[in-house]
Scaffold this motif. Structure first.
Motif, short mmCIF file in Angstrom:
data_model
loop_
_atom_site.label_atom_id
_atom_site.label_comp_id
_atom_site.label_asym_id
_atom_site.label_seq_id
_atom_site.Cartn_x
_atom_site.Cartn_y
_atom_site.Cartn_z
N GLN A 112 -0.61 2.84 6.52
CA GLN A 112 -1.17 1.91 6.98
C GLN A 112 -2.34 2.23 8.42
OE1 GLN A 112 -2.05 -0.76 5.04
NE2 GLN A 112 -3.28 -1.64 6.63
N ARG A 113 -1.11 2.51 9.38
CA ARG A 113 -2.05 3.09 10.66
C ARG A 113 -3.24 3.55 10.25
NH1 ARG A 113 1.44 -0.14 11.48
NH2 ARG A 113 -0.11 -1.70 10.26
N GLU A 163 -2.60 9.25 -0.10
CA GLU A 163 -3.58 8.90 -1.37
C GLU A 163 -5.02 7.33 -0.59
OE1 GLU A 163 -3.04 8.91 -4.19
OE2 GLU A 163 -2.16 10.72 -3.87
N VAL A 164 -4.08 8.09 1.38
CA VAL A 164 -5.10 6.98 2.36
C VAL A 164 -6.26 7.00 2.59
CG1 VAL A 164 -5.46 5.72 3.96
CG2 VAL A 164 -3.01 5.03 3.09
N LEU A 165 -6.29 8.24 2.40
CA LEU A 165 -7.37 9.38 2.93
C LEU A 165 -8.48 9.80 1.48
CD1 LEU A 165 -6.34 11.33 5.24
CD2 LEU A 165 -7.25 10.09 5.92
N LYS A 166 -7.86 9.70 0.01
CA LYS A 166 -8.60 10.08 -1.06
C LYS A 166 -9.63 9.76 -1.63
CE LYS A 166 -7.16 11.74 -5.41
NZ LYS A 166 -5.93 11.45 -6.31
N PRO A 167 -9.44 8.53 -0.80
CA PRO A 167 -11.44 7.74 -1.61
C PRO A 167 -12.16 8.06 -0.42
CG PRO A 167 -9.07 5.76 -1.32
CD PRO A 167 -8.53 7.38 -0.69
N TRP A 168 -12.03 8.28 1.08
CA TRP A 168 -12.79 8.84 1.49
C TRP A 168 -13.21 10.53 1.58
CZ3 TRP A 168 -14.98 5.04 3.39
CH2 TRP A 168 -13.68 3.34 3.47
N ILE A 226 -14.33 1.49 -0.55
CA ILE A 226 -13.77 2.06 -1.74
C ILE A 226 -12.62 0.97 -3.18
CG2 ILE A 226 -13.76 3.66 -0.07
CD1 ILE A 226 -10.75 2.55 0.24
N GLY A 227 -12.99 -0.34 -3.10
CA GLY A 227 -12.49 -1.34 -3.93
C GLY A 227 -10.76 -1.66 -3.10
N ASP A 228 -10.23 -2.06 -4.20
CA ASP A 228 -8.68 -2.48 -3.70
C ASP A 228 -7.94 -1.27 -4.24
OD1 ASP A 228 -8.63 -2.27 -6.86
OD2 ASP A 228 -7.85 -4.48 -7.08
N ARG A 229 -8.03 0.17 -4.02
CA ARG A 229 -7.04 0.77 -4.48
C ARG A 229 -5.48 1.08 -2.84
NH1 ARG A 229 -10.98 6.07 -4.95
NH2 ARG A 229 -8.50 7.32 -5.34
N LEU A 230 -6.19 0.35 -1.92
CA LEU A 230 -5.39 0.72 -1.08
C LEU A 230 -4.34 -0.23 -0.58
CD1 LEU A 230 -6.90 3.20 1.19
CD2 LEU A 230 -5.59 3.70 -0.61
N LEU A 231 -4.72 -1.62 -1.22
CA LEU A 231 -4.32 -2.57 -1.45
C LEU A 231 -2.32 -2.92 -1.48
CD1 LEU A 231 -6.05 -5.17 -2.70
CD2 LEU A 231 -6.50 -4.50 -0.65
N ARG A 232 -1.51 -1.90 -1.83
CA ARG A 232 -0.41 -2.09 -1.59
C ARG A 232 0.51 -0.76 -0.64
NH1 ARG A 232 1.72 -4.60 -5.85
NH2 ARG A 232 0.27 -5.63 -7.24
N THR A 233 -0.42 -0.29 0.69
CA THR A 233 -0.48 0.88 1.28
C THR A 233 0.85 0.24 2.40
OG1 THR A 233 -2.53 1.96 1.34
CG2 THR A 233 -1.36 1.98 3.03
N ARG A 234 1.70 1.31 2.21
CA ARG A 234 2.98 0.25 2.93
C ARG A 234 2.72 1.27 4.68
NH1 ARG A 234 7.64 3.67 -0.04
NH2 ARG A 234 9.41 2.60 2.05
N GLN A 235 3.92 0.71 5.09
CA GLN A 235 3.67 1.19 6.76
C GLN A 235 4.63 2.43 7.05
OE1 GLN A 235 3.07 -0.77 9.58
NE2 GLN A 235 2.25 -3.04 8.04
#
Length: 513
Positions: free
Chosen positions: A266-267, A299-304, A504-513
């Motif tokens: 998340q950070r 997974e957080v970096l993948k869209p970018w 990038i859309g909503d693909r990261l909305l469920r990102t955990r801490q």
């Protein structure tokens, strides 16, 4: 009758006691009997031995002397040991043994064997101009502290009609003395300016000859560090006239240090979304994975990455070489020279730090005002990574991003705080973590009214909700530290969220801490 029975009982007890004693010491008795048997046997056989056979005290002393070594006290004994190597010219090691000096002091000696620490660990090499190159790697820290290592650069053309040329390499130690077993070395190879290296674009190889400079074991390793295939060099890139007229691929390029540990997805999500928006479309981010980019962070970096905004380098293999902070000095220098001619400005800061310019400014206007400098440093705004603002109510606070609720700034007076920096890379020969000391041109240290960075120290490595305590006050005294409410980054939080959703859309909305 009673007296007779009592005597019989006593007699039986004595017999049992004697049997018990004999039983308890049976092993010792057997050993004693065996020893007596051997002695009696020798005494029986001795008269039958020939008279020429005899043993004297001198014979015993001779035998004992075979197991002891006598060393003169005030002399040095040396031995020559050849180093096993395929090279016939390998030097020998002179082994000096301990000795006692005239004043009674025991002089101890130390002799090195083998190659536990490498002479040079090559990471990369890049062309820096028509006749210059930069070689980035690691070398033995003790060797550079106590020895005199040197480097020679040789260019061997692929054209057999061209003779090899060589020059003395200029070493730059960039880690300010922080090295451990290994220290970062940048070797600058500048050849004669009479003509360009590989001028015919026929290709060739750059060889680095690294000499240890050890007075007792002076070795030279020849290391091929760069190969240029035929017709692969664009010399216009290094021509000052044509290069000035050519627009760089990026206006701003971020060079990140080694990422390690159990990072918070998340950070990282907040940091990359914030800075992609902040620096704009003509920016790029180079990240280095030293073990910190686990599956959830990737997974957080993948869209970018898919959008071409982020490049990720896997540098986990460098962990084999024990350098300072996962060899971050080597990593940032590799980034500097790898992308040197691709960006107008390079930024160096960490993933728990957020760069900010005042609302009346833009990053473009600030950088234009600093174009006359090769480097400028950025002042730090230290933020708490534990206490949060509760103005939205506890339920809503915990759903917000970290940059929206970690809004208390540390105002304790200290002599100085660390700074980060940006450079115009074509003017820099080597760099560090907090600034470069190897550049041509001026450095500006008074940019705090133009640009700053907010530092959420330690927040990137916390895999949990960051808020340990909630406050509504403007001034807080927590754990012996004074804080003031500073909503500078919080105020752009909604805009950053919206930017991420649109990009990038909503693909990261469920990102955990």
């Amino acid at each position: 009758m009673a007296m007779v029975k009592e005597k019989e009982q006593n007699h039986n007890k004595d017999k049992k006691l004697l049997v018990g004693v004999i039983w308890n010491f049976s092993a010792e008795l057997k050993l004693t009997f065996m020893a007596l048997l051997v002695l009696f046997t020798l005494a029986t056989l001795l008269p039958f031995l020939p008279s020429s056979f005899s043993l004297s005290t001198s014979d015993f002393r001779f035998c004992i002397s075979r197991f002891s070594s006598a060393l003169p006290l005030n002399t040095t004994t040396t031995a020559t040991v050849e180093q096993s190597s395929s090279s016939s010219s390998s030097p020998t090691t002179e082994v000096k043994l301990d000795r006692i000096l005239d004043n009674g002091v025991i002089k101890r000696t130390f002799t090195g064997y083998g190659t536990a620490a490498y002479n040079f660990v090559s990471m990369s090499a890049y062309r820096g101009g028509v006749n210059s190159f930069a070689v980035i790697g690691l070398a033995s820290k003790p060797l550079h502290v106590y020895g005199h290592p040197s480097y020679r650069c040789e260019w061997v053309s692929s054209d057999p009609n061209q003779d090899p040329i060589s020059t003395t390499g200029s070493k730059i130690l960039t880690d300010w003395g922080y090295g451990r077993i290994y220290t970062t070395v940048v070797v600058n190879c500048t050849f004669s300016s009479l003509s360009a290296v590989n001028q015919q674009n026929s290709g060739g190889n750059l060889i680095l000859h690294a000499t240890t400079g050890d007075p007792e074991l002076n070795l030279t390793d020849s290391i091929p560090v760069l190969t240029e295939p035929p017709n692969s060099v664009d010399f216009d890139l290094y021509n000052s006239t044509t290069a000035a007229a050519t627009k760089k691929k990026y206006d701003y390029l971020y060079c990140g240090s080694s990422l390690y540990g159990n990072l918070s997805p998340q950070r990282v999500r907040e940091w990359i979304a914030y800075h992609v928006r902040f620096f704009g479309e003509r920016s790029h981010f180079v990240l280095h994975d030293a073990g910190g980019i686990h599956e959830e962070v990737f997974e957080v970096l993948k869209p970018w990455i898919e959008l071409g905004r982020v490049t990720l380098h896997d540098i986990r293999d460098q962990e084999r070489f024990d350098g300072y902070y996962h060899n971050q000095f080597m990593v940032v220098n590799d980034c500097l020279h790898r992308y040197r001619f691709m960006a107008k400005w390079m930024f160096f800061f960490d993933v728990d730090e957020f760069v900010y310019v005042p609302a009346k400014e833009t990053i473009s206007s600030v950088m234009e005002s600093l174009e006359g400098y090769s480097q400028f440093t950025i002042e730090q705004m230290p933020m708490s990574s534990r206490i949060c603002y509760d103005g939205d109510g506890p339920a809503r606070t915990y759903r917000k991003w970290g940059i929206e609720k970690l809004v208390y700034r540390d105002v304790k007076k200290v002599p100085r705080r660390d700074r980060k920096y940006a450079v115009q890379p074509e003017n820099v020969f080597a760099t560090g973590v907090h600034m470069s000391q190897n550049l041509q041109g001026r450095t500006y240290h008074k940019a705090e009214s133009k640009i700053r960075y907010f530092h959420y120290h330690g927040s990137i490595s916390q895999r949990r909700e960051p808020c340990r305590q909630l406050f509504n006050d403007s001034n807080v005294f927590f754990e012996n530290t004074p804080y003031v409410l500073d909503t500078t980054i919080r105020e752009v939080g909604l805009a950053v969220r919206t930017f991420e959703l649109r990009t990038i859309g909503d693909r990261l909305l469920r990102t955990r801490q």
